[in-house]
Design an enzyme around this catalytic site. Structure first.
Site, mmCIF file in Angstrom:
data_model
loop_
_atom_site.group_PDB
_atom_site.id
_atom_site.type_symbol
_atom_site.label_atom_id
_atom_site.label_comp_id
_atom_site.label_asym_id
_atom_site.label_seq_id
_atom_site.Cartn_x
_atom_site.Cartn_y
_atom_site.Cartn_z
ATOM 1 N N GLU A 153 32.038 45.051 37.013
ATOM 2 C CA GLU A 153 32.020 46.487 37.250
ATOM 3 C C GLU A 153 32.243 46.892 38.696
ATOM 4 O O GLU A 153 32.728 47.980 38.980
ATOM 5 C CB GLU A 153 30.703 47.064 36.714
ATOM 6 C CG GLU A 153 30.678 46.966 35.209
ATOM 7 C CD GLU A 153 29.321 47.206 34.590
ATOM 8 O OE1 GLU A 153 29.108 48.303 34.067
ATOM 9 O OE2 GLU A 153 28.474 46.292 34.632
ATOM 10 N N GLN A 164 39.067 40.399 36.852
ATOM 11 C CA GLN A 164 38.011 41.386 36.629
ATOM 12 C C GLN A 164 37.979 42.398 37.770
ATOM 13 O O GLN A 164 37.881 43.601 37.548
ATOM 14 C CB GLN A 164 36.643 40.679 36.530
ATOM 15 C CG GLN A 164 36.414 40.008 35.198
ATOM 16 C CD GLN A 164 36.335 41.021 34.081
ATOM 17 O OE1 GLN A 164 35.485 41.894 34.080
ATOM 18 N NE2 GLN A 164 37.239 40.934 33.144
ATOM 19 N N THR A 179 39.663 34.192 36.551
ATOM 20 C CA THR A 179 39.177 35.293 35.711
ATOM 21 C C THR A 179 38.456 36.330 36.575
ATOM 22 O O THR A 179 38.513 37.520 36.295
ATOM 23 C CB THR A 179 38.241 34.769 34.595
ATOM 24 O OG1 THR A 179 37.322 33.834 35.141
ATOM 25 C CG2 THR A 179 39.031 34.119 33.491
ATOM 26 N N PRO A 215 37.563 31.580 39.772
ATOM 27 C CA PRO A 215 38.226 32.588 40.605
ATOM 28 C C PRO A 215 39.371 33.303 39.883
ATOM 29 O O PRO A 215 39.660 34.456 40.183
ATOM 30 C CB PRO A 215 38.756 31.771 41.789
ATOM 31 C CG PRO A 215 37.892 30.564 41.837
ATOM 32 C CD PRO A 215 37.509 30.263 40.410
ATOM 33 N N ILE A 261 31.163 32.332 42.306
ATOM 34 C CA ILE A 261 32.272 32.684 41.412
ATOM 35 C C ILE A 261 32.587 31.439 40.589
ATOM 36 O O ILE A 261 32.999 30.413 41.123
ATOM 37 C CB ILE A 261 33.505 33.118 42.224
ATOM 38 C CG1 ILE A 261 33.187 34.367 43.069
ATOM 39 C CG2 ILE A 261 34.687 33.382 41.298
ATOM 40 C CD1 ILE A 261 32.767 35.588 42.282
ATOM 41 N N GLY A 309 37.045 39.835 27.108
ATOM 42 C CA GLY A 309 38.254 39.707 27.907
ATOM 43 C C GLY A 309 37.893 39.257 29.312
ATOM 44 O O GLY A 309 38.749 39.029 30.151
ATOM 45 N N THR A 310 36.589 39.121 29.516
ATOM 46 C CA THR A 310 36.066 38.790 30.832
ATOM 47 C C THR A 310 36.291 37.336 31.202
ATOM 48 O O THR A 310 36.294 36.997 32.374
ATOM 49 C CB THR A 310 34.555 39.039 30.830
ATOM 50 O OG1 THR A 310 34.010 38.408 29.656
ATOM 51 C CG2 THR A 310 34.252 40.519 30.746
ATOM 52 N N LYS A 363 26.203 36.813 40.774
ATOM 53 C CA LYS A 363 25.872 38.238 40.918
ATOM 54 C C LYS A 363 26.585 39.173 39.924
ATOM 55 O O LYS A 363 26.186 40.326 39.792
ATOM 56 C CB LYS A 363 26.216 38.695 42.328
ATOM 57 C CG LYS A 363 25.161 38.316 43.373
ATOM 58 C CD LYS A 363 25.615 38.814 44.726
ATOM 59 C CE LYS A 363 24.455 39.060 45.668
ATOM 60 N NZ LYS A 363 24.963 39.581 46.962
ATOM 61 N N GLY A 364 27.629 38.733 39.312
ATOM 62 C CA GLY A 364 28.307 39.634 38.365
ATOM 63 C C GLY A 364 29.467 40.357 39.006
ATOM 64 O O GLY A 364 29.399 40.789 40.158
#
Lengths: 710, 479
Positions: A677, A610, A606, A604, A601, A462-463, A673-674
């Site tokens: 979370e 998140q 999605t 942007p 990024i 879903g990311t 960078k992820g």
């Protein structure tokens, strides 16, 4: 034709959107399995002891029942799945042993779902019951210091001495609750055999992991196992590890020579998979009179099952967020009669940043300082534990951007000073941080004229993975995104690592770029026609053999800390307004502003989702989500979506997400960078800090309850 | 004796037999019709992943409502139309406005909840030519999303709302052909299902099967099967009984048939007293309100149902009927003890009579829950007071969540009656509440919290009736 700068970094709706809005997107339990019969799990009604015997007569008499698996008839047919940590796993049908409430003790298979369910309800179990330990403080719960190995305990300077000498001190204890992921999709498994080849449809964050683990459990060649998970209906960590159910469904399918389908119920999901364990903390901060940190001592306690050493050890992050010369951390485990916990969105940082970011707010009040300025004063120019430079660090840029948008300047710091009628208004802030991780990954690119297809065994939870892959390939191959198709979630494709730890976008995009480079090299050599290339990307600092580990379903990852060249984290800052009703104690969160800097990024649109989803998880973790445990029976009591409160639309505030531009040339070549979370990290503390500002009540135990307010 | 279940599924007639009567529509769609767009997320009507639109013939047109397929038993669809997410695209393959907007606004992440949201919003768009923001919020209150944080879905709904082409496809003629004049009787694998269409048939078949399970909306009974795995050998469905589905204004007051859905009942009750609107919206999701009935919420005797407290405060009467005839009792007298009601063998709940509210009666109902929507009340309090010249002539107070049944606060009422409506009287009534209730502690709230809230709600009632300008309302939806 697209140019180099026109795709990455531009917002784009997800390419899998049309499939999802029409019902065409196939989740594992949607895959056709002609002739499938149904499994229904029987789970233990006690938390500790043994199965003395089963009475299966009544169950077998239900029309349509085909087989009932118990430790009597299949105990030796599969080994327990490999644990994700030190220690041992709990077992299921391997023996009569019961480790926790809701453990799988039998699997009923029948022609229809309804018959399987009815028969499961007619399995009578005679138990040898022992008194269980439920959680911290329960008689019989065993505490031990965490074994070294999976995690380190950062330590520098002489923290005890520095704390003793500090003119300003905070020394408090904090608690975070048990929580369950509750992705909307249930835990499902469909297995069927074609000769000695096994196919598994199961929602997964790591199809290669599942393939290899199940092969090992069943004692068969992994090459004979195929796992398919094209779409996963939310995971948040819950579908990362291999759980016990899968092998038993495979065993049932082998016994019956028919496909067997399991859709475990929502309540079973609470005990047949993992969860976020409850934690306790003692956090000590010492500061000089100006607010500069002189000591940070963080000790954590985490709950786990009897045999497992699973822990998250978030002290690895809390030790290095702020500049402090004297740091000490320790983590302890407490074993009880519970299922083994596991990864859940920001597993270490969600529980461990709560005490740190609460204590920073308490320290700001003790010093009569603005909490943002306290963080500015203690902003770390380099990793305080090992002295390495940050790959990039934009924490204060995030604070400044979000503070301005939020209107923080208007804040009257005196608790209870801001009101609107009966509502007490509180504004709180906290730091978000998450290590930037990346794993080895393979990818195949097939170019056919102006169309490209990409394949890799990664996951879109879903990311937006489908979309960022298409964007990365389109940019590299100079094609429109519409001309790129992407296939994921199938073990016939090149291996990708566990989609977790906010590592997936970095991992998969580098692999796709590497494969595209090879295609472009062939093109440059004048090759025409169909060009197909496979490549693997192994992150800097990992040996080439790391890709073999992924191929064999094992973990290999370059983490944001523990690198030799730098320490790499994404940072962010949260600001939230709470309103606490003066009469009823109801807590509302009307608005929130957060800013994040996470390097490159890709998309942007999605990314925004998140971050926002993470922030709402954070609010939820602070105010709603707690798995309640019956202390006598060591049993979860709110194991359904009516009583386990995840936010509804009306709970979601007005949310502003600010993307602070950041170029990071050190973290990895693409500067990713992820983002999956970091959005949740620190929100719990920001809410608690805002509640303190509104009411003068410092709540150190989550979730904050309405009772805490009256 | 058995007939087949006949319904229209995505434009095609289905005739079903041989499947257990307690098979849910969701299981049928996914496993028999292979329409896997409709998802299972909870199997108890909490998450909305299984939302479908149900069409019902009404005077030559089709009324559509969204429901949870996971707790709808298949035979209850007899004579209805079912529309799933697979049936929304146009014949040329164009996405419908909601689908299109969900893609454009990024309203879908993992996508598992998406078909449910699409169906909830498509049903809203069909029913509401210009949906207000409140309508949109209300339409999706029963749909959980664990990924998006909902804002992109709201954006999508607002965008779709600009579209003109928003009708669900319907076929009146096909539906007319499958309507029944007489009771529908279905049997499979030894389990029986009856759907009478007249009151006479209903009491007759109940007399014949006195141990049958009475099924109305299925929002509770559905869970007996999906959650508690109960065997229901005989089911009698009240949803097709014409006499139970009407709302009438009589000289006595408002008569609400037991099988009237909460959606319809709320409309009538809100016209009766507007202060109920806020609670109604939070009572349950649209999908549950469309299915759940006033009679069912009373007959199941739950101590935490939000229906009985306001009805008791309004002095509602309950009419029970059996073959022997009808009897009427005060609603509060129906609740004897925890899960025990005054319902004799063969008796069904026929209707609820809400007497006309005398002029001067002030009424309020408040719901307190942890989560704003879709949450079971910790406490639900309802207050009706006849205040004449500053004096309380008559008072009726009822609470849910404070005892094993919905229960009146007679001590508090007595403390109010005949007294001036002032702070001193209020304090006495507040103190008297402690004699009325000894609430319990559970995961929704502690006993102390419940007692505190009950006292505070009475205070709130006082403030709202004496100082109407003071803001006491629950914080509204974010604008």
């Amino acid at each position: 034709m697209a140019d180099d700068t026109s795709i990455i970094g531009k917002a784009r709706p997800r390419i899998d959107g049309p499939a999802k809005v029409t019902g065409a997107a196939r989740y594992p339990s949607d895959e056709p399995a002609p002739g499938a019969v149904w499994a229904f799990l029987v789970t233990s009604a006690i938390a500790r002891g043994k199965v003395k015997s089963f009475d299966l007569d009544e169950a077998k008499a239900v029309p349509g029942v085909l087989d009932i698996l118990t430790h009597w008839n299949v105990g030796g047919d599969a080994k327990p799945p490999a644990p994700t940590s030190k220690g041992k796993p709990t077992t299921t049908l391997e023996s009569d042993r019961i480790w926790h409430d809701g453990q799988i003790i039998a699997v009923v298979v029948a022609e229809t779902y309804e018959a399987a369910r009815e028969a499961a309800n007619r399995v009578h179990v005679d138990y040898d019951e022992e008194k269980p330990s439920a959680t911290f403080g329960s008689p019989g719960a065993q505490e031990e210091k965490r074994e070294p190995g999976d995690h380190e305990d950062p330590k520098i300077g002489d923290p005890e001495k520095a704390f003793g000498a500090a003119p300003v001190k905070i020394d408090q204890r904090y608690e975070t609750p048990t929580q369950h992921h509750n992705p909307m999709e249930l835990f499902t498994t469909t297995c069927f055999w074609q000769g000695d080849k096994l196919t598994i449809y199961e929602p997964s964050q790591f199809v290669y992991g599942l393939k290899n683990n199940v092969a090992k459990q069943l004692g068969i060649d992994p090459a004979k196992v195929t796992v398919v998970s094209r779409f996963t209906g939310g995971a948040f960590g819950s579908k990362g590890g291999t759980t016990a159910r899968t092998a038993w469904i495979a065993v049932a399918a082998r016994r019956l020579k028919r496909p067997v389908k399991l859709v475990a119920t929502r309540d079973q999901g609470f005990t047949i998979a993992t969860y976020r364990a409850e934690t306790r903390h003692r956090l000590r901060l010492g500061a000089d009179a100006n607010g500069r940190l002189t000591a940070l001592i963080h000790e954590g306690w985490e709950l786990t099952s009897r045999p497992s050493q699973y822990n998250v050890s978030g002290t690895e992050s809390t030790a290095r967020i702020y500049a402090c010369p004297n740091v000490e951390t320790a983590v302890n485990l407490v074993h009880a009669d519970r299922n083994t916990p596991g990864f859940m969105r920001a597993p270490p940082d969600t529980p461990y940043m709560f005490p740190l970011e609460s204590a920073m707010d308490e320290l700001a009040y003790a010093l009569k300082m603005d909490p943002v300025e306290l963080r500015r004063l203690n902003d770390a120019p380099k990793d305080p534990i090992n002295g390495l430079p940050w790959s990039s660090r934009s924490l204060m840029k995030c604070y400044d951007a979000a503070a301005e948008r939020f209107g923080w300047k208007q804040r009257n710091p005196v608790p209870g000073a801001m009101r609107d009628g009966d509502w007490k208004i509180g504004w709180g802030c906290a730091t978000a941080a998450y290590p930037s991780n990346i794993a080895p990954c393979g990818a195949t690119v097939r170019l056919d004229g102006d169309k490209a297809s990409i394949g890799l065994a990664g996951q879109d939870l879903g990311t937006g993975a489908y979309t960022v892959i298409a964007m990365t390939a389109a940019q590299a191959l100079k094609l429109p995104v519409e001309n790129v198709s992407v296939e994921l979630g199938h073990t016939d494709l090149p291996a990708a690592s566990l989609a977790a730890g906010s590592s997936h976008t970095a991992s998969i995009c580098h692999a796709v770029a590497a494969a595209c480079d090879k295609v472009n090299a062939k093109r440059a050599q004048g090759e025409t026609g169909v060009i197909e290339e496979t490549a693997a990307n192994v992150p800097n600092g990992l040996p080439d053999s790391a890709m073999d580990k992924i191929n064999h379903g094992q973990m290999a990852i370059s983490r944001g800390f523990g690198r030799k060249d730098c320490t790499a984290y994404a940072f962010g800052a949260h600001f939230i307004e709470v309103r606490v009703h003066g009469r009823t104690g109801e807590i509302r969160t009307p608005r929130m502003v957060s800013a994040f800097a996470s390097g490159t990024i890709i998309n942007p649109l999605t990314a925004y989702s998140q971050y926002m989803g993470g922030m709402i998880w954070g609010i939820s973790a602070a105010l709603f989500e707690k798995t309640e445990i019956d202390l006598r029976a060591a049993r979860y009591t709110n194991d359904n979506l009516a009583d386990y409160l995840i936010p509804v639309n009306a709970d979601a505030p007005e949310i502003d997400v600010l993307l602070v531009p950041e170029e990071d040339n050190a973290v990895n070549p693409m500067g990713i960078k992820g983002i999956g979370e970091i959005g949740i990290v620190g929100v719990n503390a920001a809410v608690a800090n805002a509640v303190f500002h509104a009411t003068g009540r410092r709540i150190r135990r989550l979730p904050i309850r309405i009772e805490d307010m009256v | 004796m058995t007939e087949s279940i006949r319904f229209i599924l995505n434009g095609e007639l289905r005739e079903v037999s041989g499947l257990p009567p307690s098979m849910t529509l969701l299981q049928y769609l996914r496993e028999r019709a292979h329409l896997t767009g409709t998802k299972e997320g909870c199997a108890e009507g909490d998450c909305g992943a299984c939302t479908v639109a149900i069409g019902r013939l009404n005077n030559g047109k089709v009324d559509y409502q969204s429901i949870n397929a996971c707790i709808a038993f298949l035979p209850t669809l007899d004579g209805r139309e079912v529309v799933t997410v697979e049936h929304l695209k146009s014949k040329t393959g164009q996405l419908n406005p909601v689908q299109d907007a969900m893609v454009k606004c990024h309203g879908s992440q993992c996508g598992f909840c998406t078909p449910g949201f699409v169906m909830a919003l498509s049903t809203l768009m069909h029913n509401c030519k210009d949906a207000k923001d409140d309508d949109i919020q209300d339409a999706i209150a029963g749909n959980l999303c664990r990924c998006t944080g909902y804002r992109p879905i709201l954006d999508a709904a607002r965008l779709a709302n600009k579209s003109k082409d928003r009708e669900l496809p319907s076929d009146v003629n096909a539906l007319e052909k499958i309507q029944r004049k007489k009771m529908f009787a279905y049997e499979a694998g030894g389990a029986k299902f009856f759907a009478p269409v007249t009151g006479e048939e209903l009491v007759e078949v109940y007399a014949q099967y006195p141990n049958a399970t009475m099924l109305a909306g299925g929002t509770d009974v559905g869970l007996w099967v999906t959650k508690f795995h109960m065997d229901l050998p005989v089911i009698i469905y009240t949803g097709n009984v014409e006499g139970l589905r009407s709302i009438r204004e009589t000289a006595e007051g408002l008569e609400i048939g037991a099988a009237v859905s909460y959606t319809d009942a709320f409309e009538a009750l809100a016209a009766y007293d507007g202060s109920m609107l806020d609670m109604f919206k939070r009572f349950a999701s649209v999908h549950i309100r469309n299915a759940g009935t006033v009679g069912g919420n009373i007959a199941n005797g739950s101590p935490i149902g939000d229906g009985p407290p306001p009805l008791i405060a309004l002095n509602a009467k309950l009419v029970l009927r059996s073959k022997a005839g009808a009897r009427t009792l005060n609603l509060e007298d129906f609740f004897l003890a925890y899960k025990k009601q005054d319902r004799k063998q063969g008796e069904i709940v026929e209707k609820i009579i809400v007497p006309k509210k005398p002029a001067g009666v002030q009424f309020r109902v408040y719901k307190i829950s942890k989560r704003f929507d879709q949450d079971i009340s910790a406490v639900c309090g309802a207050f009706a007071a006849d205040i004449q010249n500053g004096k309380v002539v008559e008072a009726r107070i009822a609470f849910g969540g404070m005892a094993g049944t919905p229960k009146r606060a007679t001590h508090a009422e007595n403390a109010l009656k005949g007294q001036p409506w002032n702070e001193a009287t209020l304090q006495k009534a507040v103190a008297a509440l402690d004699k009325d209730y000894a609430p319990m502690t559970d995961m929704r709230a502690s006993a102390k919290y419940r007692a505190d809230v009950a006292r505070n709600l009475l205070k709130r009632f006082f403030i709202e009736t004496t100082e109407p300008d003071v803001e006491t309302q629950v914080y509204r939806y974010a604008e």
